[in-house]
Design a protein around this motif. Structure first.
Motif: not given
Length: 359
Positions: A116-123
């Motif tokens: 969750e820290d690494a991957i953007p919200d829209n992805l």
């Protein structure tokens, strides 16, 4: 059971009949030996990914058993296997397929601060019912326009909308409209333009086709380089392969075409996402999560970029791929759309394709 026999067994046309026995035997054997392993169903059939798997095993001691198939085949297999499925991790290479699998309940929503820290919200796909994430995007491919540099300039094709301009009548090459890469692009266009304008645009694409849709993205690039087409649509990693090729003919082909990242003045270039999820019936959930977290690491993200010419998605990751940088000029504006919105447009898109005669 060896990796080889595991793959072969699941490819056999009668595999599903014996799958419960196979998976039970496989998992019992793991329990007896005490060895840690995960079973991956992967639509990523790229030889360069072998380094990812081996590096993960070296760093964690967790062995990988892998089944390779296309996205549709994997989803069909998971549905047929049901609760007996030995799959722990699912890797798919298209936004529409990820959305479909989520809707069909084939993924196990998880919580991971690392991801969750690494991957953007829209992805990523957050589930409101559980608070977990159904799947995470791990890399992207930009859907760009290539053009004949001897006949056109970038400004002629700097938006997707311009592909329907009558001046390109008989000049457009594109793969099948029902291919997932195009379904996702058309789903995004529907979100941006609305159904009426998108259908009119698709009708314009059909009117401009130089030939019936056929072949893969590399074939569309070849069509432009040979003069059969004037413009075409491709994912960036196909073009990057040609730019990095040591084959003289392929390099010459790449030099004949220009590349445009469309819609930089509006919503940005469409991205297709390759992503991963924990299988709904995973028996090794903790290790499956560890593998997905590994794929979001700096080393794995750099491998996606340098090994398979994909764009890394993890925040703060830089990369050194000369082909990707040459095409994009170092950076570009990409669209930011929830994958769920693109996925939900798939049925409407297919109906539009049927109406306009886009094969």
């Amino acid at each position: 059971m060896s990796n080889k026999s595991f793959k072969k067994g699941l490819r056999h046309p009668f595999a599903f009949l014996a799958l419960a026995v196979l998976s039970a035997t496989f998992l019992t054997s793991e329990a007896q030996t005490g060895s840690a392993s995960i079973n991956i169903y992967s639509a990523r059939h790229y030889p360069t990914d072998e380094a990812l798997y081996s590096d993960f095993t070296k760093s964690t001691g967790i062995k990988i058993n892998r089944v390779d198939a296309d996205d549709a085949g994997i989803l069909t297999r998971l549905k047929a296997e049901g609760n007996a499925s030995p799959a722990d991790v699912i890797l798919l290479v298209d936004a529409a397929r990820l959305w479909r699998a989520e809707v069909d309940g084939l993924f196990l929503p998880i919580k991971s601060k690392v991801l969750e820290d690494a991957i953007p919200d829209n992805l990523r796909a957050k589930r409101t019912d559980t608070g977990g994430i159904a799947w995470f995007g791990l890399s992207t491919r930009a859907r760009v326009i290539v053009y004949d540099k001897a006949k056109y300039k970038k400004s002629d094709v700097d938006t997707y909308e311009k592909l329907a301009d009558p001046k390109f009548k008989g000049k457009l090459c594109i793969r099948s409209g029902s291919h997932p890469y195009n379904l996702s692009l058309f789903g995004a266009m529907t979100e941006h333009l609305g159904t009426t304008q998108t259908e009119a645009w698709l009708k314009g694409l059909v009117a401009n086709m130089a030939r019936n849709p056929a072949g893969g993205d590399t074939d569309q690039i070849k069509g432009v380089a040979s003069g059969e087409c004037g413009v075409a649509v491709t994912n960036t990693y196909y073009m990057a392969r040609l730019l990095r090729s040591t084959n003289t003919a392929e390099k010459e082909m790449a030099e004949k075409v220009g590349v445009v990242f469309p819609n930089q003045g509006s919503w940005g270039t469409h991205l297709n996402v390759a992503g991963g999820a924990v299988a709904k019936n995973s028996k090794n959930t903790d290790n499956a999560i560890k593998f997905l977290e590994y794929l979001a690491s700096t080393s794995a993200q750099n491998h996606f970029a340098n090994g398979n010419n994909e764009w890394p998605v993890a925040k703060g990751v830089s990369f050194d791929n000369p082909a990707l940088k040459a095409m994009s000029g170092g950076s570009f504006k990409s669209e930011v759309l929830p994958i769920s919105a693109v996925g939900m447009n798939q049925i409407k898109v297919q109906q539009m394709l049927d109406r306009v005669g886009f094969k």
